[in-house]
Enzyme design. Structure first.
Site, PDB file in Angstrom:
ATOM      1  N   CYS A  95      44.251  33.701  30.776  1.00 50.96           N
ATOM      2  CA  CYS A  95      43.695  34.793  30.915  1.00 50.96           C
ATOM      3  C   CYS A  95      43.858  35.830  29.496  1.00 50.96           C
ATOM      4  O   CYS A  95      43.187  36.384  29.035  1.00 50.96           O
ATOM      5  CB  CYS A  95      43.817  35.497  32.209  1.00 50.96           C
ATOM      6  SG  CYS A  95      45.809  35.517  32.789  1.00 50.96           S
ATOM      7  N   HIS A 143      44.814  42.912  32.363  1.00 48.43           N
ATOM      8  CA  HIS A 143      45.814  42.532  31.317  1.00 48.43           C
ATOM      9  C   HIS A 143      45.717  43.512  30.008  1.00 48.43           C
ATOM     10  O   HIS A 143      44.514  43.626  29.753  1.00 48.43           O
ATOM     11  CB  HIS A 143      45.849  41.061  31.024  1.00 48.43           C
ATOM     12  CG  HIS A 143      46.348  40.111  32.025  1.00 48.43           C
ATOM     13  ND1 HIS A 143      46.865  40.394  33.014  1.00 48.43           N
ATOM     14  CD2 HIS A 143      46.258  38.632  31.907  1.00 48.43           C
ATOM     15  CE1 HIS A 143      47.108  39.598  33.970  1.00 48.43           C
ATOM     16  NE2 HIS A 143      46.771  38.385  33.221  1.00 48.43           N
TER      17      HIS A 143
END
Length: 359
Positions: free
Chosen positions: A145, A257
């Site tokens: 990710c 994130h």
């Protein structure tokens, strides 16, 4: 109906008929895959939700429909075209080759096959052409990710000024560690407010009102495997000559994130030029006003598809350097969305055909 409309309808008829399975459909990413397939109008006439035996019969949402979960280890993939695999590395290592051998293309979200030379590691905005290598083993790997959002932002800048070195510090949400990690942040936060004992189970230390500079296992050189993944995957996807060093940190955020990134280029590039390039780049959205609130935070990126870029500025400590802030929903571009985009590339480039004829 006009000629153009009839042409679009005929084109849609021609690409319908794909059968898609989502393995790990009860997990965070699996559920997100089902949402993304529906939102993007993916050309499938059947979508199947799969998971382990203990989840058999569980109901999951697919748009306004409800799917009953079937068992992965008894499912016949012989008439299935694409399997979006999000059941973890151990399950993928066992099942992805078996599924691929039945003629079903596996798009795997785990790290099980990312570093194998004959498995394409794909971010469609960055290296879609590499997808043709899937025919060797019928498996395509989805990147980590934190890597996916990073390379989406780096690619257009690398094309313009050639990147030499990248220093990245990540601020990674707990959803990257799964549903249990999200539950732990919630439980610990509540415990703090009601003065209950704070227990750490999923994480090595308390995550509520804290940050943990440790994601995945430690390696012999002192880096963690998460940090190593960023290095290895950026090299494989973008350019093996790029030098990269990372510090990966878990933060008490549920979704998205963030990354603080410093880039050193071979050629001169200004912050204004980088801003203009990124505004035109696929998958990127620049929110960069030099004022209070003129940037994106993880809370705002949650649920969105874009890789957001803010705080673009020149680095005065190196020649040809830039600094920036990159934020993206790790469950979407970092996992589910990227996997579905890979499937769309397979279909749009006519690299696969449906096993069953459209009705």
């Amino acid at each position: 109906m006009g000629l153009e409309a009839r042409g679009e309808e005929r084109q849609q008829e021609l690409i319908m008929g794909f059968k898609v399975a989502v393995a790990g459909a009860t997990g965070n990413v699996g559920r997100e895959m089902l949402s993304v397939l529906d939102e993007r109008g993916f050309p499938a006439d059947e979508v199947v939700a799969l998971a382990s035996r203990r989840s058999q019969g569980t109901e999951v949402s697919f748009g306004d429909r409800i799917l009953k979960v079937k068992t992965l280890d008894t499912y016949d993939f012989s008439d299935t075209d694409i399997c979006l695999m999000s059941a973890g590395g151990t399950v993928s290592k066992e099942w992805s080759p078996k599924i691929a051998a039945q003629g079903c293309v596996v798009i795997d979200n785990s790290s099980a096959f990312r570093y194998e030379s004959d498995i394409p590691l794909i971010v469609p905005e960055v290296n879609a052409d590499a997808i043709t290598g899937f025919t060797r083993r019928n498996i395509i790997a989805n990147p980590n990710c934190s890597t996916a959002q990073l390379v989406v932002a780096l690619k257009p800048l690398h094309d313009r000024a050639k990147i030499k070195r990248v220093v990245v510090s990540t601020y990674q949400s707990v959803s990257g560690a799964g549903k249990d990690a999200m539950d732990e942040l919630f439980t610990q936060t509540r415990a703090v407010f009601v003065t209950d004992p704070v227990e750490a189970k999923k994480f090595t230390k308390r995550i509520a009102f804290n940050v943990i500079p440790h994601i995945d296992v430690f390696l012999d050189d002192g880096f963690t495997k998460e940090e190593w993944k960023l290095v290895a995957e950026t090299k494989k996807i973008l350019d093996p000559k790029i030098k990269l060093v990372a510090t990966c940190v878990r933060v008490p955020v549920f979704i998205s994130h963030s990354e603080a990134v410093t880039i050193e280029f071979e050629e001169q590039i200004t912050a204004d030029e980088a801003r203009d390039i990124l505004r035109e780049a696929p998958g990127c959205l620049v929110i960069d006003k030099r004022e209070d609130g003129g940037y994106i935070t993880p809370y705002e990126a949650a649920g969105e598809d874009a890789t957001y870029i803010s705080r673009i500025r020149e680095d005065p400590t190196v020649e040809n350097g830039l600094c920036m802030w990159i934020v993206s929903d790790n469950l979407r571009k970092g996992a589910a969305l990227n996997a579905v985009q890979i499937a769309e590339v397979l279909i749009n480039r006519k690299l696969i055909q449906p096993k069953r004829k459209a009705a």
